[in-house]
Design an enzyme around this catalytic site. Structure first.
Site, mmCIF file in Angstrom:
data_model
loop_
_atom_site.group_PDB
_atom_site.id
_atom_site.type_symbol
_atom_site.label_atom_id
_atom_site.label_comp_id
_atom_site.label_asym_id
_atom_site.label_seq_id
_atom_site.Cartn_x
_atom_site.Cartn_y
_atom_site.Cartn_z
ATOM 1 N N GLU A 154 0.819 -1.216 0.000
ATOM 2 C CA GLU A 154 0.000 0.000 0.000
ATOM 3 C C GLU A 154 0.853 1.267 0.000
ATOM 4 O O GLU A 154 1.530 1.550 0.996
ATOM 5 C CB GLU A 154 -0.902 -0.007 1.249
ATOM 6 C CG GLU A 154 -1.734 1.263 1.407
ATOM 7 C CD GLU A 154 -2.712 1.220 2.579
ATOM 8 O OE1 GLU A 154 -2.534 0.370 3.476
ATOM 9 O OE2 GLU A 154 -3.642 2.036 2.579
ATOM 10 N N GLU A 248 -11.820 1.746 5.284
ATOM 11 C CA GLU A 248 -10.803 2.054 6.286
ATOM 12 C C GLU A 248 -10.984 3.518 6.665
ATOM 13 O O GLU A 248 -10.218 4.394 6.283
ATOM 14 C CB GLU A 248 -9.397 1.801 5.730
ATOM 15 C CG GLU A 248 -8.362 1.745 6.836
ATOM 16 C CD GLU A 248 -6.946 1.696 6.290
ATOM 17 O OE1 GLU A 248 -6.178 0.834 6.746
ATOM 18 O OE2 GLU A 248 -6.594 2.510 5.424
#
Ligand SMILES: [Mn+2]
Length: 271
Positions: A154, A248
């Site tokens: 990520e 998230e």
């Protein structure tokens, strides 16, 4: 088909962060299931926080899939990163993530390398630091492959890492690796800070993207910030993305409201 996912944090050392549900696994799973989420992403202190059979039972009971595991607790609790100048710490970081990969693989869920990627620390060489990251991703990518799953890398925004901040920088790095088993996570919050054009970046990185973190410009649930989601959603659909859209996002104004806002936004843009 694109599927919806809610995040659940079970790390007692962390009192606040971008996860929808907190602390009580079963009640979080029940709530996510009741709202119609397809899946969950877990943020746990370690790979053995929850028993495999217990989790299998809960997933079956609430008709949810486990689709990703956050590994950031390795940094938050133990101070580990994959790019620490101390080789012993790097070794422990690899071992921590390796255990997460094994646990996740039981459920077909990949581990995510987010904050565990670390930073180029003051006085350290960037190329050297990136070689440590590459070394770790080769090992962990292969480990995931043997376990029948993949690994997710990520890119984070500049306030969280100085390694790679954009999808394109992440893609170039992943393409330089021997392993082809490390996929890219597109986090809409980080992208809102770093990308010139979110939709274009998603289109350009399409063949690498395998997970998406769904959060608005202020990291609240989508719809509570100023991200222009229409074009982003069109880009996600036009690349034929068939993974998960995982919230998230901060539990604001409350977990329940953030969850509801998320599933409503998910349906608006992806159903
Ligand atoms: Mn993220």
């Amino acid at each position: 088909m694109i599927k919806s996912c809610a995040t659940i944090a079970l790390v007692p050392q962390i009192k606040y962060g971008p996860w929808i549900y907190w602390n009580d696994l079963e009640s979080a799973m029940k709530k996510a299931s009741d709202l119609g989420f397809d899946a969950i992403e877990l943020f746990t202190p370690a790979s053995d926080t929850i028993g495999i059979e217990e989790l299998k039972g809960l997933l079956a009971k609430y008709k949810l899939e486990l689709v990703a595991l956050g590994t950031g607790a390795g940094k938050v609790i133990h101070g580990l990163t994959l790019t620490d100048p101390d080789p012993e710490i790097r070794k422990k970081a690899i071992s921590f993530i390796s255990d997460m990969i094994s646990f996740g693989a039981t459920f077909g869920a990949p581990a995510i390398i987010g904050s565990m990627q670390g930073n180029v620390l003051a006085g350290n060489d960037r190329e050297k630091t990136l070689s440590w990251l590459a070394e770790a991703l080769e090992i962990l990518g292969e480990k995931a492959e043997k376990a029948g799953t993949f690994l997710i890398y990520e890119p984070l925004n500049r306030y969280e890492t100085n390694l790679f901040n954009t999808l394109n920088a992440g893609v170039k790095f992943l393409e330089s690796l021997k392993t082809k088993n490390v996929k890219l996570l597109a986090d809409l919050f980080h992208m809102n800070i770093e990308e010139a054009d979110l939709a274009q970046s998603i289109t350009d990185a399409s063949s690498h993207i395998n997970h998406i973190h769904f959060a608005d410009s202020n990291r609240k649930a989508i719809g509570l910030g100023h991200t222009e989601m229409e074009s982003v959603a069109r880009a996600i659909q036009s690349i034929n993305y068939s993974g998960y859209i995982s919230a998230e996002a901060f539990p604001e104004p409350s977990s329940d409201e953030a969850a509801l806002q998320t599933i409503q936004s998910f349906k608006k843009y992806f159903r």
